[in-house]
Design an enzyme around this catalytic site. Sequence first.
Site, PDB file in Angstrom:
ATOM      1  N   ARG A 168      -4.337  43.015   2.295  1.00  0.00           N
ATOM      2  CA  ARG A 168      -5.395  43.050   3.325  1.00  0.00           C
ATOM      3  C   ARG A 168      -6.730  43.530   2.744  1.00  0.00           C
ATOM      4  O   ARG A 168      -7.791  43.075   3.147  1.00  0.00           O
ATOM      5  CB  ARG A 168      -4.959  43.863   4.556  1.00  0.00           C
ATOM      6  CG  ARG A 168      -4.542  45.314   4.311  1.00  0.00           C
ATOM      7  CD  ARG A 168      -3.848  45.853   5.576  1.00  0.00           C
ATOM      8  NE  ARG A 168      -3.514  47.270   5.566  1.00  0.00           N
ATOM      9  CZ  ARG A 168      -2.404  47.788   5.062  1.00  0.00           C
ATOM     10  NH1 ARG A 168      -1.514  47.005   4.468  1.00  0.00           N
ATOM     11  NH2 ARG A 168      -2.146  49.079   5.147  1.00  0.00           N
TER      12      ARG A 168
ATOM     13  N   GLU B 158      -3.340  52.495   1.390  1.00  0.00           N
ATOM     14  CA  GLU B 158      -3.317  53.294   2.619  1.00  0.00           C
ATOM     15  C   GLU B 158      -2.357  54.454   2.417  1.00  0.00           C
ATOM     16  O   GLU B 158      -1.421  54.370   1.598  1.00  0.00           O
ATOM     17  CB  GLU B 158      -2.877  52.406   3.796  1.00  0.00           C
ATOM     18  CG  GLU B 158      -2.838  53.090   5.159  1.00  0.00           C
ATOM     19  CD  GLU B 158      -4.152  53.777   5.536  1.00  0.00           C
ATOM     20  OE1 GLU B 158      -4.573  54.705   4.813  1.00  0.00           O
ATOM     21  OE2 GLU B 158      -4.733  53.405   6.559  1.00  0.00           O
TER      22      GLU B 158
ATOM     23  N   HIS C 259     -10.601  47.275   5.198  1.00  0.00           N
ATOM     24  CA  HIS C 259     -10.191  45.880   5.392  1.00  0.00           C
ATOM     25  C   HIS C 259     -10.396  45.421   6.847  1.00  0.00           C
ATOM     26  O   HIS C 259     -10.447  46.245   7.766  1.00  0.00           O
ATOM     27  CB  HIS C 259      -8.714  45.710   5.011  1.00  0.00           C
ATOM     28  CG  HIS C 259      -7.797  46.553   5.851  1.00  0.00           C
ATOM     29  ND1 HIS C 259      -7.385  46.162   7.106  1.00  0.00           N
ATOM     30  CD2 HIS C 259      -7.266  47.767   5.639  1.00  0.00           C
ATOM     31  CE1 HIS C 259      -6.616  47.104   7.614  1.00  0.00           C
ATOM     32  NE2 HIS C 259      -6.528  48.094   6.751  1.00  0.00           N
TER      33      HIS C 259
ATOM     34  N   HIS D  20      -8.697  51.274   2.728  1.00  0.00           N
ATOM     35  CA  HIS D  20      -8.022  51.457   4.021  1.00  0.00           C
ATOM     36  C   HIS D  20      -8.577  52.651   4.806  1.00  0.00           C
ATOM     37  O   HIS D  20      -9.203  53.533   4.220  1.00  0.00           O
ATOM     38  CB  HIS D  20      -6.535  51.685   3.748  1.00  0.00           C
ATOM     39  CG  HIS D  20      -5.945  50.583   2.955  1.00  0.00           C
ATOM     40  ND1 HIS D  20      -5.287  49.518   3.512  1.00  0.00           N
ATOM     41  CD2 HIS D  20      -5.967  50.342   1.615  1.00  0.00           C
ATOM     42  CE1 HIS D  20      -4.919  48.678   2.562  1.00  0.00           C
ATOM     43  NE2 HIS D  20      -5.313  49.146   1.400  1.00  0.00           N
TER      44      HIS D  20
ATOM     45  N   ASN E   2      -2.393  45.766  12.712  1.00  0.00           N
ATOM     46  CA  ASN E   2      -3.419  46.431  13.533  1.00  0.00           C
ATOM     47  C   ASN E   2      -3.389  45.770  14.911  1.00  0.00           C
ATOM     48  O   ASN E   2      -3.433  46.429  15.942  1.00  0.00           O
ATOM     49  CB  ASN E   2      -4.831  46.256  12.965  1.00  0.00           C
ATOM     50  CG  ASN E   2      -5.082  47.004  11.662  1.00  0.00           C
ATOM     51  OD1 ASN E   2      -5.771  46.505  10.779  1.00  0.00           O
ATOM     52  ND2 ASN E   2      -4.539  48.201  11.527  1.00  0.00           N
TER      53      ASN E   2
HETATM   54  O1  2PG Z   1      -1.291  52.198  10.520  1.00  0.00           O
HETATM   55  C1  2PG Z   1      -1.981  52.593   9.568  1.00  0.00           C
HETATM   56  O2  2PG Z   1      -1.647  52.425   8.382  1.00  0.00           O
HETATM   57  C2  2PG Z   1      -3.283  53.314   9.840  1.00  0.00           C
HETATM   58  C3  2PG Z   1      -4.459  52.391   9.713  1.00  0.00           C
HETATM   59  O3  2PG Z   1      -4.350  51.253  10.504  1.00  0.00           O
HETATM   60  O4  2PG Z   1      -3.207  53.826  11.103  1.00  0.00           O
HETATM   61  P1  2PG Z   1      -3.967  55.108  11.664  1.00  0.00           P
HETATM   62  O5  2PG Z   1      -5.311  54.663  12.105  1.00  0.00           O
HETATM   63  O6  2PG Z   1      -3.101  55.577  12.766  1.00  0.00           O
HETATM   64  O7  2PG Z   1      -4.023  56.136  10.554  1.00  0.00           O
END
Ligand code: 2PG
Length: 342
Positions: A146, A200, A97, A270, A103
Site C-alpha cells: 500500500r 506499520e 498511503h 503508514h 481501511n
Molecule cells: O489498522 C492499522 O494498521 C492502523 C492504520 O490504519 O490503524 P489505527 O489507525 O487504528 O492505528
Amino acid sequence: MANAMLHQTVGTLQLHGSSGIHFQGGNNSVRLVPKGFKVEVGFCKRGICSSGEKKFSVIQASASQTSVFDPVLSPSNNGTHESLKKSNEAALILIRHGESLWNEKNLFTGCVDVPLTKKGVEEAIEAGKRISNIPVDMIFTSALIRAQMTAMLAMTQHRRKKVPIIMHNENEQARVWSQIHSEDTIKQSIPVIAAWQLNERMYGELQGLNKQETADRFGKEKVHEWRRSYDIPPPNGESLEMCAERAVAYFKDEIEPQLLSGKNVMIAAHGNSLRSIIMYLDKLTSQEVISLELSTGIPMLYIFKEGKFIRRGSPIAPTEAGVYAYTRKLAQYRQKLDEMLH
Ligand SMILES: O=C(O)[C@@H](CO)OP(=O)(O)O
C-alpha cells in the site's frame, strides 16, 4: 615522537555494507562516508604503502545501489558533517498511503500486506499532483504494497518525469541483475528504497479484527489506549514506542544522512510509523502524540535546514504560490521545471 603519536591506534574503521565507513574509537562511532557513496579498498600505487596501510577511495555509488543527483538541483557534496549541516537544505515529504481495502472495511491492518482501494489509488494520484513541483531525489517506502503503490502512483504526476526504480539489494545477485548500464538513464531515475523498518506498527492479535467490534468487546477506552497511547502495546503487538525504536532509528541512520547531503526525500509509509517519525521531527511529547492523526494520502512537507526540521504543512495544489516561496531553492526548482516544460 610525532610519528609515534600519529600511528597510535585510537580506533578502528569499519565497513558497514552499503552504509559506509564508520570510525569506532572509545565511546564514539561516527559515519565517515555518507550513504549514497561507496568505499573501495585498494593499495597505494606501488603495492603496499610504506606504512602498510590500505587506501580507501570514496566514490559515489551507482544508481542500482543508491541514489542519483538531479542536475536541475544538484547539492554540493564535499565538506564535513558540520559544514554540510550548515550549507545544505533539503525537502522532506511524508505521505501516509492512500485508503487500503482494510481501511475501507475498518479492520486492524498493521503488518498485513493489503493493497489500495480505487479511492486509495485516486488519493495517491491527488497527493502526487500536490507535490508535483517539489524536488524528489530519493524515495523511501515501507516493505508493504500500500505504501509502495502510493509512492509510485504519486510519482506519475511529478513534472520532472524521472522514473522511480525499486532498488534490489537483498542479495548480490539481485543487485547485479538489476543494475543500470547507462549514466544518462541513471540520471533520469529516482532510487526507491523499501525498508521493513518503515512498516506499520505490528498490531498483534488485533490484525484482521473489526475496529468497531473490538471496541464493543473490550471497551472504547481500552481500544483507544491500544490505538493511540505511546507505550501500551495491543495484545502481542507493538506499542508506538516499540514502533519508533525501529522506524525512528532507520530515519536517523539511513534518511537523515541523505537530507544532510542535500538530497530531497519522499517517505511513503503508514499512520503509526509516520506518527513516530513526526513525533521525533516535531519533538512531540508522549502525551502530545496521542492526538496526532494522519489522513490517508495527504503529503506533508518539511524543510531540513541547518540540522533542523521546519514543518511546512501540506501543499494544497501544484499552482499554490505559498509553498514554493518557503525557500529560494524550491522556487528556483519550480521555475526550472516551468522553463523546461514550456
Ligand atoms: O489498522 C492499522 O494498521 C492502523 C492504520 O490504519 O490503524 P489505527 O489507525 O487504528 O492505528
